[in-house]
Design a protein around this motif. Structure first.
Motif, PDB file in Angstrom:
ATOM      1  N   ARG A  57       0.938  -1.302   0.188  1.00  7.14           N
ATOM      2  CA  ARG A  57       0.084   0.088   0.127  1.00  7.14           C
ATOM      3  C   ARG A  57       0.671   0.696  -0.091  1.00  7.14           C
ATOM      4  O   ARG A  57       0.759   2.245  -0.845  1.00  7.14           O
ATOM      5  CB  ARG A  57      -0.688   0.466   1.711  1.00  7.14           C
ATOM      6  N   LEU A  58       2.225   1.032   0.526  1.00  7.75           N
ATOM      7  CA  LEU A  58       2.740   2.504   0.822  1.00  7.75           C
ATOM      8  C   LEU A  58       3.616   2.563  -0.851  1.00  7.75           C
ATOM      9  O   LEU A  58       3.676   3.977  -1.166  1.00  7.75           O
ATOM     10  CB  LEU A  58       4.084   2.345   1.755  1.00  7.75           C
ATOM     11  N   GLN A  59       4.133   1.211  -1.662  1.00  5.36           N
ATOM     12  CA  GLN A  59       4.370   1.168  -2.680  1.00  5.36           C
ATOM     13  C   GLN A  59       3.060   2.362  -3.760  1.00  5.36           C
ATOM     14  O   GLN A  59       3.954   3.284  -5.194  1.00  5.36           O
ATOM     15  CB  GLN A  59       4.605   0.056  -3.487  1.00  5.36           C
ATOM     16  N   GLN A  60       1.977   1.860  -3.294  1.00  8.12           N
ATOM     17  CA  GLN A  60       0.896   2.262  -4.472  1.00  8.12           C
ATOM     18  C   GLN A  60       0.319   3.934  -4.135  1.00  8.12           C
ATOM     19  O   GLN A  60       0.492   4.285  -4.725  1.00  8.12           O
ATOM     20  CB  GLN A  60      -0.274   1.570  -3.821  1.00  8.12           C
ATOM     21  N   ARG A  61       0.628   4.658  -2.965  1.00  6.19           N
ATOM     22  CA  ARG A  61      -0.149   5.221  -2.583  1.00  6.19           C
ATOM     23  C   ARG A  61       1.313   6.250  -2.443  1.00  6.19           C
ATOM     24  O   ARG A  61       1.246   7.863  -2.341  1.00  6.19           O
ATOM     25  CB  ARG A  61      -0.395   5.601  -0.754  1.00  6.19           C
ATOM     26  N   TYR A  62       2.673   6.451  -2.194  1.00  6.44           N
ATOM     27  CA  TYR A  62       3.548   7.451  -2.492  1.00  6.44           C
ATOM     28  C   TYR A  62       4.600   6.737  -3.034  1.00  6.44           C
ATOM     29  O   TYR A  62       5.112   7.720  -2.767  1.00  6.44           O
ATOM     30  CB  TYR A  62       4.290   6.797  -0.986  1.00  6.44           C
ATOM     31  N   GLY A  63       4.108   5.751  -3.959  1.00  5.77           N
ATOM     32  CA  GLY A  63       4.904   5.570  -5.479  1.00  5.77           C
ATOM     33  C   GLY A  63       6.579   5.295  -4.557  1.00  5.77           C
ATOM     34  O   GLY A  63       7.140   5.554  -4.830  1.00  5.77           O
ATOM     35  N   TYR A  64       6.944   4.460  -3.164  1.00  8.15           N
ATOM     36  CA  TYR A  64       7.176   4.113  -3.125  1.00  8.15           C
ATOM     37  C   TYR A  64       8.216   2.464  -3.850  1.00  8.15           C
ATOM     38  O   TYR A  64       7.416   1.931  -4.127  1.00  8.15           O
ATOM     39  CB  TYR A  64       7.911   3.527  -1.443  1.00  8.15           C
ATOM     40  N   ALA A  65       9.922   2.336  -3.990  1.00  5.62           N
ATOM     41  CA  ALA A  65      10.679   0.930  -4.122  1.00  5.62           C
ATOM     42  C   ALA A  65       9.934  -0.119  -3.002  1.00  5.62           C
ATOM     43  O   ALA A  65       9.757   0.771  -2.535  1.00  5.62           O
ATOM     44  CB  ALA A  65      11.564   1.131  -4.359  1.00  5.62           C
ATOM     45  N   LYS A  66       9.915  -0.739  -3.161  1.00  3.08           N
ATOM     46  CA  LYS A  66       9.868  -1.634  -2.389  1.00  3.08           C
ATOM     47  C   LYS A  66      10.444  -2.031  -0.796  1.00  3.08           C
ATOM     48  O   LYS A  66      10.236  -1.727  -0.502  1.00  3.08           O
ATOM     49  CB  LYS A  66       9.762  -3.174  -2.863  1.00  3.08           C
ATOM     50  N   ASP A  67      11.589  -1.686  -1.210  1.00  2.00           N
ATOM     51  CA  ASP A  67      13.035  -1.522  -0.723  1.00  2.00           C
ATOM     52  C   ASP A  67      13.028  -0.387   0.297  1.00  2.00           C
ATOM     53  O   ASP A  67      12.883  -0.177   2.130  1.00  2.00           O
ATOM     54  CB  ASP A  67      14.542  -1.277  -1.106  1.00  2.00           C
ATOM     55  N   GLN A  68      12.082   0.750  -0.389  1.00  2.00           N
ATOM     56  CA  GLN A  68      12.026   1.986   0.340  1.00  2.00           C
ATOM     57  C   GLN A  68      10.951   1.921   1.559  1.00  2.00           C
ATOM     58  O   GLN A  68      10.782   2.263   2.333  1.00  2.00           O
ATOM     59  CB  GLN A  68      11.639   2.967  -0.339  1.00  2.00           C
ATOM     60  N   ALA A  69       9.704   1.195   0.845  1.00  2.00           N
ATOM     61  CA  ALA A  69       8.384   1.100   1.841  1.00  2.00           C
ATOM     62  C   ALA A  69       9.016  -0.266   3.160  1.00  2.00           C
ATOM     63  O   ALA A  69       9.128   0.547   4.230  1.00  2.00           O
ATOM     64  CB  ALA A  69       7.978   0.139   0.945  1.00  2.00           C
ATOM     65  N   ARG A  70      10.147  -1.165   2.286  1.00  2.00           N
ATOM     66  CA  ARG A  70      10.121  -1.605   3.653  1.00  2.00           C
ATOM     67  C   ARG A  70      10.989  -0.624   5.096  1.00  2.00           C
ATOM     68  O   ARG A  70      11.365  -1.253   6.130  1.00  2.00           O
ATOM     69  CB  ARG A  70      11.159  -2.870   3.271  1.00  2.00           C
ATOM     70  N   LYS A  71      12.106  -0.348   4.835  1.00  2.00           N
ATOM     71  CA  LYS A  71      12.862   1.069   5.474  1.00  2.00           C
ATOM     72  C   LYS A  71      11.982   1.578   6.556  1.00  2.00           C
ATOM     73  O   LYS A  71      11.982   1.944   6.844  1.00  2.00           O
ATOM     74  CB  LYS A  71      14.206   1.384   4.721  1.00  2.00           C
ATOM     75  N   GLU A  72      11.490   2.017   5.171  1.00  2.00           N
ATOM     76  CA  GLU A  72      10.092   3.157   6.156  1.00  2.00           C
ATOM     77  C   GLU A  72       9.655   3.137   7.491  1.00  2.00           C
ATOM     78  O   GLU A  72       9.300   2.594   8.730  1.00  2.00           O
ATOM     79  CB  GLU A  72       8.821   3.917   5.233  1.00  2.00           C
ATOM     80  N   ILE A  73       8.738   1.630   7.099  1.00  2.00           N
ATOM     81  CA  ILE A  73       8.452   0.401   7.690  1.00  2.00           C
ATOM     82  C   ILE A  73       9.058   0.209   9.142  1.00  2.00           C
ATOM     83  O   ILE A  73       8.509   0.364  10.021  1.00  2.00           O
ATOM     84  CB  ILE A  73       7.623  -0.623   7.128  1.00  2.00           C
ATOM     85  N   ASN A  74      10.183  -0.073   8.645  1.00  2.00           N
ATOM     86  CA  ASN A  74      10.959  -0.949   9.505  1.00  2.00           C
ATOM     87  C   ASN A  74      11.369   0.724  10.960  1.00  2.00           C
ATOM     88  O   ASN A  74      11.947   0.506  11.952  1.00  2.00           O
ATOM     89  CB  ASN A  74      12.168  -1.331   9.247  1.00  2.00           C
ATOM     90  N   ASP A  75      11.822   2.067  10.619  1.00  2.00           N
ATOM     91  CA  ASP A  75      12.076   3.108  10.158  1.00  2.00           C
ATOM     92  C   ASP A  75      11.369   3.391  11.643  1.00  2.00           C
ATOM     93  O   ASP A  75      11.321   4.257  12.985  1.00  2.00           O
ATOM     94  CB  ASP A  75      13.058   4.350  10.128  1.00  2.00           C
ATOM     95  N   TRP A  76      10.175   3.291  11.729  1.00  2.00           N
ATOM     96  CA  TRP A  76       8.601   3.757  12.314  1.00  2.00           C
ATOM     97  C   TRP A  76       8.478   2.607  13.266  1.00  2.00           C
ATOM     98  O   TRP A  76       8.660   2.917  14.191  1.00  2.00           O
ATOM     99  CB  TRP A  76       7.613   3.657  10.853  1.00  2.00           C
ATOM    100  N   PHE A  77       8.580   1.167  12.761  1.00  2.00           N
ATOM    101  CA  PHE A  77       8.390  -0.059  14.520  1.00  2.00           C
ATOM    102  C   PHE A  77       9.653   0.535  15.624  1.00  2.00           C
ATOM    103  O   PHE A  77       8.749   0.802  16.266  1.00  2.00           O
ATOM    104  CB  PHE A  77       8.674  -0.882  13.024  1.00  2.00           C
ATOM    105  N   ASP A  78      10.517   1.042  14.724  1.00  2.00           N
ATOM    106  CA  ASP A  78      11.844   1.016  15.877  1.00  2.00           C
ATOM    107  C   ASP A  78      11.436   2.221  16.497  1.00  2.00           C
ATOM    108  O   ASP A  78      12.039   2.048  17.879  1.00  2.00           O
ATOM    109  CB  ASP A  78      13.180   1.339  15.363  1.00  2.00           C
ATOM    110  N   ARG A  79      10.682   3.333  16.238  1.00  2.00           N
ATOM    111  CA  ARG A  79      11.074   4.182  16.675  1.00  2.00           C
ATOM    112  C   ARG A  79       9.384   4.183  17.981  1.00  2.00           C
ATOM    113  O   ARG A  79       9.087   4.981  18.727  1.00  2.00           O
ATOM    114  CB  ARG A  79      10.351   5.754  15.798  1.00  2.00           C
ATOM    115  N   GLN A  80       8.879   3.261  17.750  1.00  2.00           N
ATOM    116  CA  GLN A  80       7.675   3.052  18.310  1.00  2.00           C
ATOM    117  C   GLN A  80       7.644   2.415  19.932  1.00  2.00           C
ATOM    118  O   GLN A  80       8.586   1.863  20.270  1.00  2.00           O
ATOM    119  CB  GLN A  80       6.467   2.026  17.882  1.00  2.00           C
ATOM    120  N   LYS A  81       7.075   3.420  20.876  1.00  2.00           N
ATOM    121  CA  LYS A  81       7.045   3.065  22.359  1.00  2.00           C
ATOM    122  C   LYS A  81       6.033   1.976  22.517  1.00  2.00           C
ATOM    123  O   LYS A  81       5.123   1.937  23.038  1.00  2.00           O
ATOM    124  CB  LYS A  81       7.009   4.721  22.857  1.00  2.00           C
ATOM    125  N   TRP A  82       6.439   0.440  22.581  1.00  2.00           N
ATOM    126  CA  TRP A  82       5.247   0.177  22.944  1.00  2.00           C
ATOM    127  C   TRP A  82       5.693  -0.012  24.296  1.00  2.00           C
ATOM    128  O   TRP A  82       4.597  -0.514  24.880  1.00  2.00           O
ATOM    129  CB  TRP A  82       6.080  -1.636  22.105  1.00  2.00           C
TER     130      TRP A  82
END
Length: 67
Positions: free
Chosen positions: A42-67
């Motif tokens: 969905r990030l690739q569709q909505r934002y035009g990200y490449a697969k690697d970029q989408a994965r990096k964005e998700i991982n960066d977001w995930f790592d910043r979360q305070k669970w």
């Protein structure tokens, strides 16, 4: 926290996802349903990200979360 807990708590977490990626619609979030591969797609569709970029964005977001 691993991604399985994101899937299990998707109803609570999808608000944080929507804050991060505002172009995702409620329908997108329903389709994603906590699955990382669906979020990448969905990030690739909505934002035009490449697969690697989408994965990096998700991982960066995930790592910043305070669970």
């Amino acid at each position: 926290m691993d991604w399985n807990r994101v899937e299990g708590n998707w109803k609570e977490i999808k608000g944080k996802v929507k804050q991060q990626w505002g172009k995702l619609t409620d329908d997108d979030l329903d389709v994603i349903d906590g699955r990382q591969d669906q979020l990448e797609g969905r990030l690739q569709q909505r934002y035009g990200y490449a697969k690697d970029q989408a994965r990096k964005e998700i991982n960066d977001w995930f790592d910043r979360q305070k669970w």
